[in-house]
Write an enzyme that holds these catalytic residues in place. Structure first.
Site, short mmCIF file in Angstrom:
data_model
loop_
_atom_site.label_atom_id
_atom_site.label_comp_id
_atom_site.label_asym_id
_atom_site.label_seq_id
_atom_site.Cartn_x
_atom_site.Cartn_y
_atom_site.Cartn_z
N ARG A 77 4.63 -7.08 5.03
CA ARG A 77 5.62 -7.28 4.03
C ARG A 77 7.00 -7.53 4.93
O ARG A 77 7.65 -8.37 4.08
CB ARG A 77 5.90 -5.83 3.56
CG ARG A 77 4.82 -5.61 2.38
CD ARG A 77 4.56 -4.08 2.16
NE ARG A 77 3.03 -3.89 1.88
CZ ARG A 77 2.74 -3.83 0.62
NH1 ARG A 77 3.33 -4.38 -0.52
NH2 ARG A 77 1.28 -3.65 0.30
N LYS A 130 5.70 -1.66 -4.24
CA LYS A 130 5.93 -1.11 -3.00
C LYS A 130 6.59 -1.89 -2.20
O LYS A 130 6.51 -3.28 -2.26
CB LYS A 130 4.22 -1.10 -2.57
CG LYS A 130 4.18 -0.42 -0.90
CD LYS A 130 2.67 -0.26 -0.48
CE LYS A 130 2.67 -0.15 0.96
NZ LYS A 130 1.16 0.05 1.25
N HIS A 132 8.32 -0.32 1.36
CA HIS A 132 7.54 -0.20 2.73
C HIS A 132 8.24 -0.83 4.06
O HIS A 132 7.58 -0.93 5.12
CB HIS A 132 6.01 -0.40 2.79
CG HIS A 132 5.16 0.69 3.62
ND1 HIS A 132 4.08 0.49 4.22
CD2 HIS A 132 5.59 1.88 4.18
CE1 HIS A 132 3.56 1.35 4.55
NE2 HIS A 132 4.42 2.34 4.70
N ASP A 325 -2.24 -8.05 1.10
CA ASP A 325 -1.42 -7.92 2.50
C ASP A 325 -2.23 -7.88 3.63
O ASP A 325 -1.77 -7.74 4.55
CB ASP A 325 -0.43 -6.59 2.29
CG ASP A 325 -1.21 -5.40 2.08
OD1 ASP A 325 -2.53 -5.36 1.52
OD2 ASP A 325 -0.66 -4.31 2.06
N LYS A 372 -9.09 -4.31 7.59
CA LYS A 372 -7.69 -3.92 7.79
C LYS A 372 -7.41 -3.58 9.18
O LYS A 372 -8.25 -2.71 9.72
CB LYS A 372 -7.22 -3.15 6.60
CG LYS A 372 -5.90 -2.50 6.81
CD LYS A 372 -5.71 -1.27 5.87
CE LYS A 372 -4.29 -0.55 5.80
NZ LYS A 372 -4.24 0.42 4.89
#
Length: 552
Positions: A77, A130, A132, A325, A372
Protein backbone atom coordinates in the site's frame (compact mmCIF):
# COMPACT_ATOMS: atom_id res chain seq x y z
CA UNK A 1 -16.68 42.71 -40.05
CA UNK A 2 -17.20 44.05 -36.52
CA UNK A 3 -19.62 41.21 -35.79
CA UNK A 4 -17.11 38.66 -37.07
CA UNK A 5 -14.28 40.14 -34.98
CA UNK A 6 -16.49 40.24 -31.90
CA UNK A 7 -17.49 36.61 -32.42
CA UNK A 8 -13.84 35.57 -32.83
CA UNK A 9 -12.85 37.40 -29.64
CA UNK A 10 -15.67 35.77 -27.68
CA UNK A 11 -14.74 32.33 -29.05
CA UNK A 12 -11.08 32.85 -28.18
CA UNK A 13 -11.98 33.94 -24.68
CA UNK A 14 -14.21 30.89 -24.16
CA UNK A 15 -11.52 28.54 -25.50
CA UNK A 16 -8.90 30.12 -23.28
CA UNK A 17 -11.10 29.81 -20.23
CA UNK A 18 -11.87 26.18 -21.08
CA UNK A 19 -8.19 25.33 -21.49
CA UNK A 20 -7.31 26.89 -18.16
CA UNK A 21 -10.32 25.86 -16.08
CA UNK A 22 -12.12 22.88 -17.62
CA UNK A 23 -11.05 19.85 -15.66
CA UNK A 24 -14.21 17.89 -16.50
CA UNK A 25 -12.61 16.56 -19.70
CA UNK A 26 -9.84 14.92 -17.69
CA UNK A 27 -10.33 11.19 -17.18
CA UNK A 28 -11.55 9.82 -13.88
CA UNK A 29 -9.47 7.13 -12.19
CA UNK A 30 -10.67 4.24 -10.02
CA UNK A 31 -8.04 2.04 -8.37
CA UNK A 32 -9.46 -1.16 -6.83
CA UNK A 33 -7.31 -3.21 -4.47
CA UNK A 34 -8.21 -6.66 -3.15
CA UNK A 35 -6.58 -8.06 0.01
CA UNK A 36 -4.91 -11.52 0.09
CA UNK A 37 -6.39 -12.48 -3.29
CA UNK A 38 -4.35 -15.10 -5.16
CA UNK A 39 -3.31 -14.81 -8.80
CA UNK A 40 -5.98 -17.28 -9.96
CA UNK A 41 -8.86 -16.29 -7.65
CA UNK A 42 -11.00 -14.45 -10.22
CA UNK A 43 -12.62 -15.87 -13.33
CA UNK A 44 -10.53 -13.85 -15.76
CA UNK A 45 -7.41 -15.51 -14.33
CA UNK A 46 -8.72 -19.08 -14.20
CA UNK A 47 -11.06 -19.27 -11.21
CA UNK A 48 -14.40 -21.00 -10.87
CA UNK A 49 -15.51 -18.25 -8.43
CA UNK A 50 -18.30 -16.13 -9.88
CA UNK A 51 -16.77 -12.73 -10.68
CA UNK A 52 -18.85 -11.50 -13.65
CA UNK A 53 -18.08 -7.82 -13.12
CA UNK A 54 -14.31 -8.23 -13.01
CA UNK A 55 -14.54 -10.68 -15.90
CA UNK A 56 -16.43 -8.08 -17.93
CA UNK A 57 -13.77 -5.47 -17.22
CA UNK A 58 -11.16 -7.97 -18.40
CA UNK A 59 -13.10 -8.88 -21.56
CA UNK A 60 -13.68 -5.23 -22.40
CA UNK A 61 -10.19 -4.18 -21.34
CA UNK A 62 -6.69 -5.48 -20.73
CA UNK A 63 -5.02 -8.09 -18.52
CA UNK A 64 -1.34 -8.31 -17.68
CA UNK A 65 0.36 -11.66 -17.24
CA UNK A 66 3.02 -10.06 -15.06
CA UNK A 67 2.25 -7.41 -12.48
CA UNK A 68 4.14 -7.28 -9.21
CA UNK A 69 3.30 -6.22 -5.66
CA UNK A 70 5.45 -6.15 -2.50
CA UNK A 71 4.30 -9.53 -1.09
CA UNK A 72 2.46 -8.18 1.99
CA UNK A 73 -0.16 -5.54 2.67
CA UNK A 74 1.40 -2.43 4.29
CA UNK A 75 4.54 -2.29 2.08
CA UNK A 76 2.34 -2.81 -0.98
CA UNK A 77 0.00 0.00 0.00
CA UNK A 78 2.89 2.34 0.68
CA UNK A 79 4.28 1.79 -2.84
CA UNK A 80 0.87 1.90 -4.48
CA UNK A 81 -0.11 5.19 -2.85
CA UNK A 82 3.21 6.98 -3.40
CA UNK A 83 4.92 5.43 -6.43
CA UNK A 84 7.98 4.75 -4.23
CA UNK A 85 9.71 1.56 -3.22
CA UNK A 86 8.32 0.86 0.24
CA UNK A 87 11.55 1.62 2.15
CA UNK A 88 11.79 5.03 0.52
CA UNK A 89 8.21 5.70 1.63
CA UNK A 90 8.98 4.66 5.22
CA UNK A 91 7.22 1.26 5.28
CA UNK A 92 10.14 -1.06 4.62
CA UNK A 93 8.97 -3.79 6.96
CA UNK A 94 5.28 -3.47 7.88
CA UNK A 95 2.98 -1.10 9.78
CA UNK A 96 5.43 -1.24 12.70
CA UNK A 97 8.14 1.20 13.76
CA UNK A 98 11.51 -0.59 13.80
CA UNK A 99 13.44 2.54 14.69
CA UNK A 100 14.70 4.09 11.45
CA UNK A 101 13.22 6.29 8.69
CA UNK A 102 12.97 3.45 6.16
CA UNK A 103 11.16 1.30 8.75
CA UNK A 104 9.00 3.82 10.61
CA UNK A 105 5.81 2.00 9.56
CA UNK A 106 3.86 4.86 7.98
CA UNK A 107 4.19 7.00 4.83
CA UNK A 108 6.68 9.83 5.24
CA UNK A 109 6.09 13.41 4.12
CA UNK A 110 8.66 13.20 1.29
CA UNK A 111 6.58 10.55 -0.45
CA UNK A 112 3.55 12.29 -1.91
CA UNK A 113 0.34 10.29 -2.18
CA UNK A 114 -1.71 9.88 -5.32
CA UNK A 115 -4.39 12.03 -3.68
CA UNK A 116 -2.01 14.89 -2.91
CA UNK A 117 -0.71 15.09 -6.47
CA UNK A 118 -4.04 14.53 -8.24
CA UNK A 119 -5.80 17.02 -5.97
CA UNK A 120 -3.28 19.60 -7.14
CA UNK A 121 -4.36 18.80 -10.71
CA UNK A 122 -8.01 19.60 -9.99
CA UNK A 123 -9.26 16.17 -8.93
CA UNK A 124 -11.70 15.32 -6.17
CA UNK A 125 -10.04 12.55 -4.18
CA UNK A 126 -12.05 9.73 -2.60
CA UNK A 127 -11.16 6.64 -0.59
CA UNK A 128 -13.10 3.73 0.92
CA UNK A 129 -11.65 0.70 2.67
CA UNK A 130 -8.35 -0.42 4.16
CA UNK A 131 -5.51 2.08 4.66
CA UNK A 132 -2.83 0.48 6.89
CA UNK A 133 -0.02 3.02 6.28
CA UNK A 134 -0.46 5.46 9.16
CA UNK A 135 1.17 5.67 12.59
CA UNK A 136 1.74 7.96 15.57
CA UNK A 137 -1.38 9.87 14.55
CA UNK A 138 0.16 10.70 11.17
CA UNK A 139 -0.52 9.93 7.51
CA UNK A 140 -4.22 9.10 7.70
CA UNK A 141 -6.24 9.55 4.48
CA UNK A 142 -7.74 12.85 5.60
CA UNK A 143 -4.20 14.11 6.30
CA UNK A 144 -2.76 12.93 2.98
CA UNK A 145 -4.92 14.57 0.36
CA UNK A 146 -8.26 12.74 0.37
CA UNK A 147 -11.36 14.92 0.32
CA UNK A 148 -13.59 12.10 1.57
CA UNK A 149 -12.66 8.76 3.09
CA UNK A 150 -14.15 5.77 4.87
CA UNK A 151 -11.42 3.91 6.75
CA UNK A 152 -12.13 0.29 7.71
CA UNK A 153 -9.14 -1.82 8.71
CA UNK A 154 -9.01 -5.61 9.02
CA UNK A 155 -11.06 -7.26 11.72
CA UNK A 156 -14.34 -9.13 11.89
CA UNK A 157 -16.55 -8.42 8.90
CA UNK A 158 -19.58 -8.37 11.20
CA UNK A 159 -18.49 -6.57 14.39
CA UNK A 160 -14.96 -5.07 14.00
CA UNK A 161 -13.50 -7.52 16.54
CA UNK A 162 -9.93 -8.83 16.42
CA UNK A 163 -8.73 -12.45 16.43
CA UNK A 164 -7.49 -12.28 20.02
CA UNK A 165 -10.61 -10.75 21.52
CA UNK A 166 -8.91 -7.37 21.84
CA UNK A 167 -10.44 -3.92 21.32
CA UNK A 168 -12.76 -3.33 18.40
CA UNK A 169 -11.29 -1.65 15.33
CA UNK A 170 -13.64 1.29 14.71
CA UNK A 171 -14.32 2.74 11.29
CA UNK A 172 -13.68 6.42 10.54
CA UNK A 173 -15.26 8.70 7.98
CA UNK A 174 -13.29 11.86 7.20
CA UNK A 175 -11.41 11.40 10.47
CA UNK A 176 -14.48 11.00 12.69
CA UNK A 177 -15.68 7.71 14.26
CA UNK A 178 -18.26 5.92 12.16
CA UNK A 179 -20.19 3.65 14.57
CA UNK A 180 -21.91 0.48 13.38
CA UNK A 181 -24.12 -2.03 15.20
CA UNK A 182 -22.55 -5.47 15.49
CA UNK A 183 -24.27 -8.09 13.40
CA UNK A 184 -26.19 -5.49 11.39
CA UNK A 185 -23.68 -4.95 8.60
CA UNK A 186 -21.05 -6.68 6.45
CA UNK A 187 -17.74 -4.90 5.99
CA UNK A 188 -17.44 -5.42 2.21
CA UNK A 189 -20.90 -3.90 1.75
CA UNK A 190 -20.06 -0.90 3.94
CA UNK A 191 -17.00 -0.17 1.80
CA UNK A 192 -19.06 -0.49 -1.40
CA UNK A 193 -21.87 1.69 -0.05
CA UNK A 194 -19.48 4.53 0.71
CA UNK A 195 -17.79 4.29 -2.66
CA UNK A 196 -21.19 4.45 -4.38
CA UNK A 197 -22.25 7.36 -2.17
CA UNK A 198 -19.11 9.30 -2.99
CA UNK A 199 -19.59 8.69 -6.71
CA UNK A 200 -23.21 9.77 -6.50
CA UNK A 201 -22.19 13.03 -4.85
CA UNK A 202 -19.32 13.46 -7.28
CA UNK A 203 -21.67 13.03 -10.24
CA UNK A 204 -23.19 16.42 -9.45
CA UNK A 205 -19.79 18.09 -9.80
CA UNK A 206 -17.83 19.04 -12.90
CA UNK A 207 -14.48 17.99 -11.48
CA UNK A 208 -12.74 14.71 -12.36
CA UNK A 209 -12.28 12.27 -9.51
CA UNK A 210 -9.84 9.70 -8.20
CA UNK A 211 -11.35 6.85 -6.18
CA UNK A 212 -9.17 4.47 -4.19
CA UNK A 213 -11.39 1.47 -3.42
CA UNK A 214 -9.45 -0.82 -1.06
CA UNK A 215 -11.46 -3.89 -0.07
CA UNK A 216 -10.43 -5.97 2.93
CA UNK A 217 -11.84 -9.06 1.19
CA UNK A 218 -10.91 -11.85 0.97
CA UNK A 219 -8.42 -11.43 3.86
CA UNK A 220 -9.20 -13.57 6.91
CA UNK A 221 -11.25 -13.96 9.05
CA UNK A 222 -13.27 -16.19 6.73
CA UNK A 223 -16.71 -14.64 7.17
CA UNK A 224 -19.42 -14.28 4.55
CA UNK A 225 -23.14 -13.88 4.05
CA UNK A 226 -25.19 -17.12 4.00
CA UNK A 227 -26.66 -16.46 0.55
CA UNK A 228 -23.18 -16.14 -0.93
CA UNK A 229 -21.83 -19.23 0.82
CA UNK A 230 -24.78 -21.26 -0.49
CA UNK A 231 -23.62 -20.71 -4.08
CA UNK A 232 -20.48 -22.77 -3.47
CA UNK A 233 -21.82 -25.69 -1.44
CA UNK A 234 -20.12 -28.84 -2.70
CA UNK A 235 -17.99 -26.98 -5.24
CA UNK A 236 -14.71 -27.76 -3.47
CA UNK A 237 -15.33 -31.37 -2.52
CA UNK A 238 -12.67 -32.35 -5.06
CA UNK A 239 -9.87 -30.78 -3.01
CA UNK A 240 -6.99 -28.41 -3.76
CA UNK A 241 -4.94 -30.66 -6.05
CA UNK A 242 -7.75 -31.12 -8.57
CA UNK A 243 -8.78 -27.48 -8.23
CA UNK A 244 -5.24 -26.37 -9.05
CA UNK A 245 -5.15 -28.56 -12.16
CA UNK A 246 -8.56 -27.24 -13.20
CA UNK A 247 -7.51 -23.62 -12.83
CA UNK A 248 -4.21 -24.22 -14.62
CA UNK A 249 -6.02 -25.73 -17.62
CA UNK A 250 -8.34 -22.72 -17.75
CA UNK A 251 -5.40 -20.30 -17.54
CA UNK A 252 -3.88 -21.96 -20.61
CA UNK A 253 -7.22 -21.75 -22.40
CA UNK A 254 -7.54 -18.04 -21.54
CA UNK A 255 -3.96 -17.28 -22.60
CA UNK A 256 -2.92 -16.09 -19.13
CA UNK A 257 -0.09 -18.64 -19.19
CA UNK A 258 1.57 -20.25 -22.19
CA UNK A 259 0.53 -23.62 -23.59
CA UNK A 260 3.91 -25.04 -22.55
CA UNK A 261 3.87 -23.51 -19.03
CA UNK A 262 4.77 -25.79 -16.13
CA UNK A 263 3.17 -25.79 -12.67
CA UNK A 264 5.42 -25.05 -9.70
CA UNK A 265 6.39 -27.96 -7.49
CA UNK A 266 4.03 -28.86 -4.67
CA UNK A 267 5.08 -27.69 -1.20
CA UNK A 268 6.08 -30.60 1.04
CA UNK A 269 3.52 -29.69 3.71
CA UNK A 270 0.47 -29.49 1.44
CA UNK A 271 -1.81 -32.35 2.47
CA UNK A 272 -2.77 -35.26 0.30
CA UNK A 273 -6.53 -34.77 -0.05
CA UNK A 274 -7.13 -38.47 -0.63
CA UNK A 275 -5.74 -39.31 2.82
CA UNK A 276 -7.92 -36.92 4.78
CA UNK A 277 -10.91 -38.27 6.67
CA UNK A 278 -14.49 -37.33 5.76
CA UNK A 279 -14.68 -34.89 8.69
CA UNK A 280 -11.36 -33.28 7.78
CA UNK A 281 -12.43 -32.83 4.16
CA UNK A 282 -15.74 -31.33 5.25
CA UNK A 283 -14.03 -28.76 7.46
CA UNK A 284 -11.47 -27.82 4.82
CA UNK A 285 -14.18 -27.61 2.13
CA UNK A 286 -16.21 -25.22 4.28
CA UNK A 287 -13.23 -22.85 4.42
CA UNK A 288 -12.96 -22.55 0.65
CA UNK A 289 -16.72 -22.15 0.26
CA UNK A 290 -16.57 -19.11 2.54
CA UNK A 291 -13.45 -17.73 0.84
CA UNK A 292 -15.19 -17.96 -2.56
CA UNK A 293 -18.26 -16.24 -1.12
CA UNK A 294 -16.09 -13.36 0.09
CA UNK A 295 -14.58 -12.87 -3.38
CA UNK A 296 -18.07 -13.14 -4.88
CA UNK A 297 -19.43 -10.39 -2.62
CA UNK A 298 -16.49 -8.12 -3.47
CA UNK A 299 -17.25 -8.58 -7.16
CA UNK A 300 -20.90 -7.73 -6.51
CA UNK A 301 -19.74 -4.50 -4.89
CA UNK A 302 -17.55 -3.67 -7.87
CA UNK A 303 -20.64 -4.17 -10.03
CA UNK A 304 -22.52 -1.59 -7.97
CA UNK A 305 -19.68 0.88 -8.40
CA UNK A 306 -19.69 0.32 -12.17
CA UNK A 307 -23.47 0.76 -12.28
CA UNK A 308 -23.20 4.07 -10.46
CA UNK A 309 -20.44 5.15 -12.82
CA UNK A 310 -22.72 4.49 -15.78
CA UNK A 311 -25.72 6.10 -14.09
CA UNK A 312 -23.77 9.33 -13.57
CA UNK A 313 -22.60 9.28 -17.20
CA UNK A 314 -18.92 8.99 -16.35
CA UNK A 315 -18.22 5.43 -17.48
CA UNK A 316 -16.81 6.35 -20.88
CA UNK A 317 -14.22 8.67 -19.39
CA UNK A 318 -12.91 6.55 -16.53
CA UNK A 319 -9.87 4.32 -16.17
CA UNK A 320 -10.49 1.41 -13.80
CA UNK A 321 -7.57 -0.69 -12.55
CA UNK A 322 -7.90 -3.80 -10.39
CA UNK A 323 -5.04 -5.55 -8.54
CA UNK A 324 -4.31 -7.54 -5.36
CA UNK A 325 -1.92 -6.50 -2.57
CA UNK A 326 -0.10 -9.85 -2.38
CA UNK A 327 -0.47 -13.53 -3.09
CA UNK A 328 -2.82 -15.78 -1.13
CA UNK A 329 -1.57 -16.28 2.46
CA UNK A 330 0.14 -19.15 4.24
CA UNK A 331 -0.67 -18.09 7.78
CA UNK A 332 -2.70 -20.37 10.02
CA UNK A 333 -4.48 -18.50 12.80
CA UNK A 334 -4.55 -21.55 15.02
CA UNK A 335 -0.73 -21.61 15.19
CA UNK A 336 0.10 -17.92 14.83
CA UNK A 337 1.11 -16.24 18.12
CA UNK A 338 -1.45 -17.31 20.77
CA UNK A 339 -3.87 -18.57 18.16
CA UNK A 340 -7.28 -17.22 17.25
CA UNK A 341 -8.53 -17.18 20.82
CA UNK A 342 -11.76 -15.72 19.54
CA UNK A 343 -13.11 -18.52 17.36
CA UNK A 344 -16.58 -19.87 18.10
CA UNK A 345 -19.30 -21.06 15.77
CA UNK A 346 -19.11 -22.50 12.25
CA UNK A 347 -16.60 -21.03 9.80
CA UNK A 348 -18.10 -18.01 8.06
CA UNK A 349 -20.25 -16.83 10.95
CA UNK A 350 -19.87 -13.83 13.24
CA UNK A 351 -18.09 -15.81 15.96
CA UNK A 352 -15.61 -17.64 13.74
CA UNK A 353 -12.03 -16.56 13.08
CA UNK A 354 -10.44 -18.90 10.55
CA UNK A 355 -7.98 -18.55 7.69
CA UNK A 356 -7.79 -20.66 4.54
CA UNK A 357 -4.23 -21.81 5.24
CA UNK A 358 -1.57 -23.04 2.84
CA UNK A 359 -3.62 -25.83 1.34
CA UNK A 360 -6.24 -23.72 -0.41
CA UNK A 361 -3.76 -20.88 -1.02
CA UNK A 362 -1.71 -23.44 -2.94
CA UNK A 363 -4.63 -23.48 -5.41
CA UNK A 364 -5.27 -19.72 -5.18
CA UNK A 365 -1.71 -18.96 -6.32
CA UNK A 366 -1.88 -21.27 -9.36
CA UNK A 367 0.48 -21.75 -11.19
CA UNK A 368 3.13 -20.18 -8.95
CA UNK A 369 5.35 -21.17 -6.05
CA UNK A 370 4.82 -20.11 -2.42
CA UNK A 371 2.60 -17.54 -0.75
CA UNK A 372 2.16 -14.04 0.66
CA UNK A 373 5.32 -12.61 2.29
CA UNK A 374 7.66 -14.62 0.02
CA UNK A 375 9.35 -13.14 -3.06
CA UNK A 376 8.71 -16.25 -5.12
CA UNK A 377 6.15 -15.56 -7.85
CA UNK A 378 3.30 -16.84 -5.67
CA UNK A 379 3.98 -14.08 -3.15
CA UNK A 380 4.45 -11.07 -5.42
CA UNK A 381 2.28 -11.79 -8.49
CA UNK A 382 -1.06 -10.04 -8.85
CA UNK A 383 -3.87 -10.21 -11.37
CA UNK A 384 -4.05 -6.89 -13.21
CA UNK A 385 -7.09 -5.61 -15.11
CA UNK A 386 -7.31 -2.20 -16.80
CA UNK A 387 -10.55 -0.93 -18.36
CA UNK A 388 -10.92 2.35 -20.21
CA UNK A 389 -13.60 2.42 -22.95
CA UNK A 390 -12.41 3.64 -26.36
CA UNK A 391 -8.82 3.89 -25.10
CA UNK A 392 -7.92 0.28 -24.28
CA UNK A 393 -8.49 -2.41 -26.89
CA UNK A 394 -10.96 -5.02 -25.58
CA UNK A 395 -9.69 -8.51 -24.86
CA UNK A 396 -6.02 -7.54 -24.70
CA UNK A 397 -3.57 -9.75 -22.79
CA UNK A 398 -0.04 -8.37 -22.51
CA UNK A 399 3.10 -9.47 -20.74
CA UNK A 400 3.42 -6.16 -18.88
CA UNK A 401 6.06 -6.84 -16.22
CA UNK A 402 4.58 -3.88 -14.36
CA UNK A 403 5.04 -2.98 -10.70
CA UNK A 404 3.23 -0.91 -8.09
CA UNK A 405 5.75 1.91 -8.56
CA UNK A 406 4.43 2.30 -12.13
CA UNK A 407 0.89 3.29 -11.13
CA UNK A 408 1.70 6.84 -9.98
CA UNK A 409 3.50 7.82 -13.22
CA UNK A 410 0.62 6.26 -15.17
CA UNK A 411 -2.06 8.23 -13.36
CA UNK A 412 -0.12 11.49 -13.46
CA UNK A 413 0.48 11.23 -17.20
CA UNK A 414 -3.16 10.38 -17.82
CA UNK A 415 -4.38 13.26 -15.64
CA UNK A 416 -1.87 15.79 -16.96
CA UNK A 417 -0.70 16.23 -13.37
CA UNK A 418 2.74 17.70 -12.85
CA UNK A 419 4.68 15.96 -10.11
CA UNK A 420 5.72 18.90 -7.90
CA UNK A 421 9.36 19.78 -7.37
CA UNK A 422 8.32 21.16 -4.00
CA UNK A 423 5.27 20.47 -1.86
CA UNK A 424 4.55 22.39 1.36
CA UNK A 425 8.24 23.31 1.70
CA UNK A 426 9.27 19.66 1.24
CA UNK A 427 11.27 18.30 -1.70
CA UNK A 428 9.43 15.10 -2.72
CA UNK A 429 11.21 11.85 -3.50
CA UNK A 430 11.72 11.28 -7.22
CA UNK A 431 9.48 8.68 -8.87
CA UNK A 432 11.34 5.47 -9.84
CA UNK A 433 8.56 3.88 -11.90
CA UNK A 434 7.48 4.12 -15.54
CA UNK A 435 4.10 4.96 -17.03
CA UNK A 436 2.05 1.93 -18.06
CA UNK A 437 0.14 3.89 -20.72
CA UNK A 438 2.21 2.55 -23.67
CA UNK A 439 1.29 -0.98 -22.54
CA UNK A 440 -2.34 -0.11 -21.78
CA UNK A 441 -2.76 1.55 -25.17
CA UNK A 442 -1.16 -1.34 -27.06
CA UNK A 443 2.01 0.47 -28.10
CA UNK A 444 4.24 -1.92 -26.12
CA UNK A 445 3.84 -5.44 -24.78
CA UNK A 446 5.84 -4.75 -21.61
CA UNK A 447 7.26 -1.84 -19.66
CA UNK A 448 10.51 -0.48 -21.08
CA UNK A 449 12.15 0.57 -17.82
CA UNK A 450 15.85 0.07 -18.59
CA UNK A 451 16.68 -1.11 -15.06
CA UNK A 452 15.77 -4.04 -12.80
CA UNK A 453 12.92 -4.28 -10.29
CA UNK A 454 13.79 -4.96 -6.64
CA UNK A 455 12.18 -6.42 -3.51
CA UNK A 456 13.05 -6.77 0.16
CA UNK A 457 10.67 -7.85 2.87
CA UNK A 458 11.83 -9.16 6.29
CA UNK A 459 15.06 -10.43 4.75
CA UNK A 460 13.49 -11.96 1.64
CA UNK A 461 15.23 -10.36 -1.37
CA UNK A 462 14.72 -10.40 -5.14
CA UNK A 463 15.78 -8.75 -8.39
CA UNK A 464 13.94 -9.04 -11.73
CA UNK A 465 15.85 -8.05 -14.88
CA UNK A 466 14.54 -9.24 -18.23
CA UNK A 467 14.14 -13.00 -18.11
CA UNK A 468 16.24 -13.35 -14.95
CA UNK A 469 14.98 -13.37 -11.37
CA UNK A 470 17.49 -13.52 -8.52
CA UNK A 471 16.22 -14.18 -5.01
CA UNK A 472 17.03 -15.39 -1.50
CA UNK A 473 14.75 -16.24 1.40
CA UNK A 474 15.55 -15.35 4.99
CA UNK A 475 17.37 -16.57 6.99
CA UNK A 476 19.26 -18.05 4.05
CA UNK A 477 21.64 -15.78 2.16
CA UNK A 478 22.03 -18.21 -0.73
CA UNK A 479 21.06 -16.70 -4.06
CA UNK A 480 18.70 -18.61 -6.34
CA UNK A 481 18.36 -17.74 -10.02
CA UNK A 482 15.42 -18.50 -12.31
CA UNK A 483 14.69 -17.92 -15.98
CA UNK A 484 11.12 -16.77 -15.38
CA UNK A 485 10.36 -16.33 -19.07
CA UNK A 486 10.66 -20.08 -19.50
CA UNK A 487 10.16 -21.24 -15.90
CA UNK A 488 7.83 -18.88 -14.05
CA UNK A 489 6.92 -21.74 -11.75
CA UNK A 490 10.51 -21.45 -10.45
CA UNK A 491 11.17 -25.18 -10.69
CA UNK A 492 14.83 -25.00 -11.80
CA UNK A 493 17.46 -22.98 -9.92
CA UNK A 494 20.16 -22.14 -12.50
CA UNK A 495 22.41 -20.03 -10.27
CA UNK A 496 25.36 -22.44 -10.54
CA UNK A 497 25.26 -22.30 -14.31
CA UNK A 498 25.13 -18.49 -14.45
CA UNK A 499 27.63 -17.03 -11.98
CA UNK A 500 28.02 -13.87 -14.04
CA UNK A 501 24.28 -13.11 -13.86
CA UNK A 502 24.19 -13.80 -10.11
CA UNK A 503 27.16 -11.48 -9.58
CA UNK A 504 25.73 -8.68 -11.73
CA UNK A 505 22.26 -8.75 -10.19
CA UNK A 506 23.48 -9.15 -6.61
CA UNK A 507 25.66 -6.05 -7.01
CA UNK A 508 22.66 -4.19 -8.43
CA UNK A 509 20.59 -5.33 -5.45
CA UNK A 510 23.00 -3.96 -2.84
CA UNK A 511 23.28 -0.66 -4.72
CA UNK A 512 19.49 -0.37 -4.72
CA UNK A 513 19.26 -1.33 -1.03
CA UNK A 514 21.66 1.44 -0.09
CA UNK A 515 19.73 3.93 -2.21
CA UNK A 516 16.34 3.23 -0.63
CA UNK A 517 17.54 2.60 2.93
CA UNK A 518 16.97 -1.16 3.08
CA UNK A 519 19.26 -2.88 5.59
CA UNK A 520 20.28 -6.45 6.38
CA UNK A 521 17.26 -7.78 8.25
CA UNK A 522 19.42 -9.58 10.83
CA UNK A 523 20.50 -6.15 12.14
CA UNK A 524 16.91 -5.12 13.00
CA UNK A 525 15.21 -8.48 13.60
CA UNK A 526 15.37 -8.02 17.36
CA UNK A 527 13.03 -5.02 17.01
CA UNK A 528 10.37 -7.11 15.27
CA UNK A 529 7.11 -7.42 17.28
CA UNK A 530 6.55 -10.89 18.76
CA UNK A 531 3.31 -11.33 16.87
CA UNK A 532 5.17 -10.90 13.58
CA UNK A 533 8.00 -13.21 14.64
CA UNK A 534 5.39 -15.86 15.38
CA UNK A 535 3.72 -15.11 12.06
CA UNK A 536 6.91 -15.73 10.10
CA UNK A 537 7.63 -18.93 12.04
CA UNK A 538 4.09 -20.22 11.56
CA UNK A 539 4.46 -20.02 7.79
CA UNK A 540 7.47 -22.30 7.90
CA UNK A 541 5.77 -24.95 10.01
CA UNK A 542 3.37 -27.70 9.05
CA UNK A 543 -0.28 -26.65 9.13
CA UNK A 544 -2.52 -28.70 11.40
CA UNK A 545 -5.53 -30.05 9.52
CA UNK A 546 -8.88 -29.36 11.19
CA UNK A 547 -10.29 -32.39 12.91
CA UNK A 548 -7.02 -34.13 13.69
CA UNK A 549 -3.31 -34.47 12.95
CA UNK A 550 -2.01 -33.50 9.53
CA UNK A 551 -1.73 -36.28 6.94
CA UNK A 552 1.04 -35.97 4.38
Amino acid sequence: MKKVLTLLLITAAINGYAQNNNTSSKPNIILILADDLGYSDIGAYGSEIKTPNLDRLATEGLRLKEFYNNSICAPTRASLLTGQYQHKAGVGYFANDLGSPAYQGYINQESLTLAEVLKGAGYTTLMAGKWHVSGKGLSFPWQRGFDHSLLSENGSYFDQGDYNGGPKRPYFEDGKPYPLEAGKYYQTDVITEHAVKYLDEQGKDKKPFFLYLAYTAPHWPLQALPEDIAKYKGRYDKGWDDLRKERFAKQKELGIVGKDAVLSNKDADIYDWSRLSYDQRSQWTAKMEVFAAMVDRMDQGIGQVLDKLKQTGQDKNTLVIFISDNGAPAEDLIKWHNGATRNTGPVGTIGSYESQGKNWSYASNTPFLAFKDYVYEGGISSPFIAWYPSKIKPGTISKGTGHLIDLAPTFYELAGAAYPKKYKDIVPNALPGKSLLPVLYGQDNEVKRGEPLFWERAGNRAVRDGKWKLESHYPSYTWELYDVENDRGETRDVARQNHDVVSRLSIAYFQWAKKVGSVDFSTIEDREPQTMKDYRKSKLQDVVAPGGPGLQ
